[in-house]
Scaffold this motif. Structure first.
Motif, PDB file in Angstrom:
ATOM      1  N   ASN A 211      65.299   5.956  -3.072  1.00  0.00           N
ATOM      2  CA  ASN A 211      66.318   5.191  -2.664  1.00  0.00           C
ATOM      3  C   ASN A 211      65.650   4.012  -1.733  1.00  0.00           C
ATOM      4  N   VAL A 212      64.735   3.086  -2.425  1.00  0.00           N
ATOM      5  CA  VAL A 212      63.959   2.350  -1.431  1.00  0.00           C
ATOM      6  C   VAL A 212      64.717   1.299  -0.722  1.00  0.00           C
ATOM      7  N   ILE A 213      65.853   1.030  -1.082  1.00  0.00           N
ATOM      8  CA  ILE A 213      66.781  -0.121  -0.149  1.00  0.00           C
ATOM      9  C   ILE A 213      66.955   0.458   0.992  1.00  0.00           C
ATOM     10  N   GLY A 214      66.881   1.995   1.079  1.00  0.00           N
ATOM     11  CA  GLY A 214      66.916   2.468   2.506  1.00  0.00           C
ATOM     12  C   GLY A 214      65.770   2.130   3.355  1.00  0.00           C
ATOM     13  N   ILE A 215      64.600   1.930   2.728  1.00  0.00           N
ATOM     14  CA  ILE A 215      63.440   1.508   3.379  1.00  0.00           C
ATOM     15  C   ILE A 215      63.573  -0.028   3.914  1.00  0.00           C
ATOM     16  N   ARG A 216      64.082  -0.768   2.951  1.00  0.00           N
ATOM     17  CA  ARG A 216      64.224  -2.192   3.323  1.00  0.00           C
ATOM     18  C   ARG A 216      65.160  -2.405   4.214  1.00  0.00           C
ATOM     19  N   ASN A 217      66.229  -1.791   4.382  1.00  0.00           N
ATOM     20  CA  ASN A 217      67.328  -1.994   5.169  1.00  0.00           C
ATOM     21  C   ASN A 217      67.089  -1.405   6.692  1.00  0.00           C
ATOM     22  N   THR A 218      66.295  -0.379   6.600  1.00  0.00           N
ATOM     23  CA  THR A 218      65.942   0.169   7.917  1.00  0.00           C
ATOM     24  C   THR A 218      65.213  -0.910   8.857  1.00  0.00           C
ATOM     25  N   PHE A 219      64.545  -1.772   8.360  1.00  0.00           N
ATOM     26  CA  PHE A 219      63.556  -2.797   8.946  1.00  0.00           C
ATOM     27  C   PHE A 219      64.256  -3.778   9.134  1.00  0.00           C
ATOM     28  N   LEU A 220      65.241  -4.302   8.131  1.00  0.00           N
ATOM     29  CA  LEU A 220      66.287  -5.210   8.473  1.00  0.00           C
ATOM     30  C   LEU A 220      67.076  -5.123   9.711  1.00  0.00           C
ATOM     31  N   LEU A 221      67.576  -3.822   9.805  1.00  0.00           N
ATOM     32  CA  LEU A 221      68.618  -3.465  11.096  1.00  0.00           C
ATOM     33  C   LEU A 221      67.872  -3.313  12.282  1.00  0.00           C
ATOM     34  N   ARG A 222      66.451  -2.980  12.005  1.00  0.00           N
ATOM     35  CA  ARG A 222      65.654  -2.788  13.158  1.00  0.00           C
ATOM     36  C   ARG A 222      65.483  -4.219  13.926  1.00  0.00           C
ATOM     37  N   THR A 223      65.281  -5.140  13.143  1.00  0.00           N
ATOM     38  CA  THR A 223      65.148  -6.503  13.668  1.00  0.00           C
ATOM     39  C   THR A 223      66.448  -6.964  14.282  1.00  0.00           C
ATOM     40  N   TYR A 224      67.546  -7.006  13.671  1.00  0.00           N
ATOM     41  CA  TYR A 224      68.625  -7.172  14.341  1.00  0.00           C
ATOM     42  C   TYR A 224      69.032  -6.074  15.814  1.00  0.00           C
ATOM     43  N   ALA A 225      68.361  -4.944  15.589  1.00  0.00           N
ATOM     44  CA  ALA A 225      68.726  -4.085  16.881  1.00  0.00           C
ATOM     45  C   ALA A 225      67.582  -4.780  18.094  1.00  0.00           C
ATOM     46  N   ASN A 354      90.275  -1.590  -5.719  1.00  0.00           N
ATOM     47  CA  ASN A 354      90.988  -0.438  -5.173  1.00  0.00           C
ATOM     48  C   ASN A 354      90.258   0.193  -3.951  1.00  0.00           C
ATOM     49  N   LYS A 355      89.423  -0.629  -3.512  1.00  0.00           N
ATOM     50  CA  LYS A 355      88.790  -0.278  -2.247  1.00  0.00           C
ATOM     51  C   LYS A 355      89.186  -0.879  -1.053  1.00  0.00           C
ATOM     52  N   PHE A 356      89.492  -0.314   0.047  1.00  0.00           N
ATOM     53  CA  PHE A 356      90.201  -1.012   1.347  1.00  0.00           C
ATOM     54  C   PHE A 356      89.477  -1.458   2.193  1.00  0.00           C
ATOM     55  N   ILE A 357      88.004  -1.177   2.287  1.00  0.00           N
ATOM     56  CA  ILE A 357      87.227  -1.742   3.077  1.00  0.00           C
ATOM     57  C   ILE A 357      85.916  -2.220   2.265  1.00  0.00           C
ATOM     58  N   CYS A 358      85.559  -3.451   2.121  1.00  0.00           N
ATOM     59  CA  CYS A 358      84.400  -3.915   1.612  1.00  0.00           C
ATOM     60  C   CYS A 358      83.323  -4.392   2.684  1.00  0.00           C
ATOM     61  N   VAL A 359      82.305  -3.631   2.534  1.00  0.00           N
ATOM     62  CA  VAL A 359      80.928  -4.105   3.469  1.00  0.00           C
ATOM     63  C   VAL A 359      79.771  -4.075   2.499  1.00  0.00           C
ATOM     64  N   GLU A 360      79.449  -5.297   2.435  1.00  0.00           N
ATOM     65  CA  GLU A 360      78.116  -5.711   1.393  1.00  0.00           C
ATOM     66  C   GLU A 360      76.894  -5.165   1.954  1.00  0.00           C
ATOM     67  N   GLU A 361      76.293  -4.314   1.087  1.00  0.00           N
ATOM     68  CA  GLU A 361      74.875  -4.016   1.673  1.00  0.00           C
ATOM     69  C   GLU A 361      73.966  -5.223   1.357  1.00  0.00           C
ATOM     70  N   PRO A 362      73.168  -5.504   2.346  1.00  0.00           N
ATOM     71  CA  PRO A 362      72.673  -6.663   2.470  1.00  0.00           C
ATOM     72  C   PRO A 362      71.445  -6.928   1.348  1.00  0.00           C
ATOM     73  N   PHE A 363      71.011  -5.717   0.555  1.00  0.00           N
ATOM     74  CA  PHE A 363      69.658  -6.084  -0.212  1.00  0.00           C
ATOM     75  C   PHE A 363      70.278  -5.955  -1.755  1.00  0.00           C
ATOM     76  N   ASP A 364      71.313  -4.931  -1.962  1.00  0.00           N
ATOM     77  CA  ASP A 364      71.617  -4.787  -3.457  1.00  0.00           C
ATOM     78  C   ASP A 364      73.102  -5.064  -3.725  1.00  0.00           C
ATOM     79  N   GLY A 365      73.791  -5.615  -2.587  1.00  0.00           N
ATOM     80  CA  GLY A 365      75.051  -6.127  -2.785  1.00  0.00           C
ATOM     81  C   GLY A 365      76.028  -5.050  -2.965  1.00  0.00           C
TER      82      GLY A 365
END
Length: 411
Positions: A211-225, A354-365
């Motif tokens: 689930n390599v998206i998890g590796i990519r978004n870890t370092f995107l979030l880390r930069t925001y942090a 039919n989803k009540f909350i929509c939060v876009e994953e920054p890499f895979d949408g």
């Protein structure tokens, strides 16, 4: 380039993912990674992948070391915001009490290195990455560990191949490694995982395959942090608040922690005077979704801190966060997009219906909040936001929405 790089050999520059989660000052960079220094781990763990070399691409040589000091040590407090009012002080103190410490990450990293060594006996070309809150800057003292086992650079069918691989991993854990791994359990979710507890570190782990998206978004979030010093305290308090009010559990139809982090980032991006930019828009080359995995951790190093003209206190930002989602955000028609740094119209695809909350994953949408598919749960979540806003606005005391004594004890 920094001076220190002139004396660093090239082979050291690519050796491992360097992580730093303490608050030492960093010169001209937002993401405090230890600068290119060899780790004290056995070199046998850094074996290169013959399979990947056979395909003509570099080995997955990035591994996560324990936390170490940066080359620019300074008093820890210099990287934290100043709290001049009572509510801001409460936010800051809770953050300092509960945030993940270097020793917490050391324990997770030790488990990762030992597991990687064992798993490579079954899958010689594989790499085991620590991902998620343990590395992205938003972890707490009690955060679970998330692991991504990368067996090859090509995608893996999560329904068939990933489950087969995880079945072998579970068998390894429950037989050969049973002396220090307990309760290994295969969860057949959309992205299947093996859940287990490491007896040595007393940490619960989730392990997925490719689930390599998890590796990519870890370092995107880390930069925001680390790009703005108010981000991490705000996120930690929001996660603690959501957990206390039982709206932070995707398995029960509420929000996962990843969605909560993206919601905080989105709010900070959409203020009249933004506190965060869109990193993917401003630095597309650093967050290229096709970048090879062993480079992902290095790319954000050159990004400078974001200087915002917005001087709002932590307390005011926390109140504003609850107000935004209680009264301003249009849940029926809008999607939260950190990639675009704004609310955008909800797509019409099946993922969003039919989803009540929509939060876009920054890499895979995809929709990171897809677990919230019952109106009752959505109404409960929205109600908690509204109540938190009213109480905080009135009392300006964090205890009225999150009993601090209990929150500190639960660290």
């Amino acid at each position: 380039r920094r001076q220190s790089q002139q004396s660093v050999p090239d082979d050291a520059k690519r050796q491992r993912i360097h992580s730093h989660d303490s608050d030492t000052a960093v010169v001209n960079q937002a993401v405090p990674f230890q600068e290119e220094r060899r780790c004290s781990f056995p070199t046998s763990i850094s074996v290169q992948s013959p399979a990947l070399h056979a395909h003509g691409s570099p080995a997955l040589i990035g591994c996560v070391p324990p936390l170490q000091d940066t080359l620019f040590p300074d008093p820890a407090e210099t990287r934290l915001p100043v709290a001049k009012d009572e509510l801001s002080q409460q936010v800051l103190e809770l953050f300092q009490t509960c945030r993940q410490q270097a020793s917490d990450l050391d324990r997770k990293e030790l488990c990762r290195t030992q597991l990687q060594r064992e798993i490579q006996l079954i899958f010689p070309q594989s790499r085991l990455f620590l991902v998620g809150s343990s590395l992205n800057g938003f972890g707490t003292h009690t955060s679970d560990g998330d692991l991504c086992l990368v067996v090859k650079e090509e995608p893996v069918n999560q329904k068939t191949e990933a489950r087969r691989i995880l079945s072998l991993v579970q068998k390894l854990f429950s037989t050969k490694l049973s002396s220090y791994i307990e309760r290994p359990q295969l969860i057949r979710a959309k992205v299947p995982i093996v859940k287990f507890r490491d007896k040595v570190s007393n940490v619960d782990f989730d392990l997925n395959v490719n689930n390599v998206i998890g590796i990519r978004n870890t370092f995107l979030l880390r930069t925001y942090a680390f790009i703005e010093n108010r981000v991490r305290p705000l996120v930690l308090v929001v996660k603690k608040w959501a957990s206390f009010h039982e709206i932070n559990d995707a398995s029960r139809g509420t929000l996962n922690s990843y969605s909560l982090v993206l919601m905080v980032l989105h709010y900070l991006q959409t203020l009249p005077e933004p506190i965060l930019p869109s990193l993917q828009k401003n630095y597309p080359e650093c967050f290229d979704p096709t970048m090879q995995l062993h480079l992902v951790h290095q790319a954000p190093r050159t990004i400078p801190p974001y200087i915002s003209k917005n001087g709002s206190s932590l307390g005011d930002l926390l109140i504003g966060f609850f107000k935004y989602y209680a009264t301003e955000f249009d849940w029926s028609h809008q999607m939260i997009s950190v990639r675009e740094a704004k609310a955008i119209a909800r797509p019409d695809g099946i993922e969003w219906r039919n989803k009540f909350i929509c939060v876009e994953e920054p890499f895979d949408g995809t929709n990171t909040a897809r677990a919230v598919h019952e109106k009752q749960k959505f109404d409960m979540i929205r109600g908690e936001f509204a109540q938190a806003w009213r109480l905080l606005q009135d009392k300006k005391d964090l205890n009225c929405i999150l009993p601090l004594k209990a929150a500190r004890q639960k660290r």
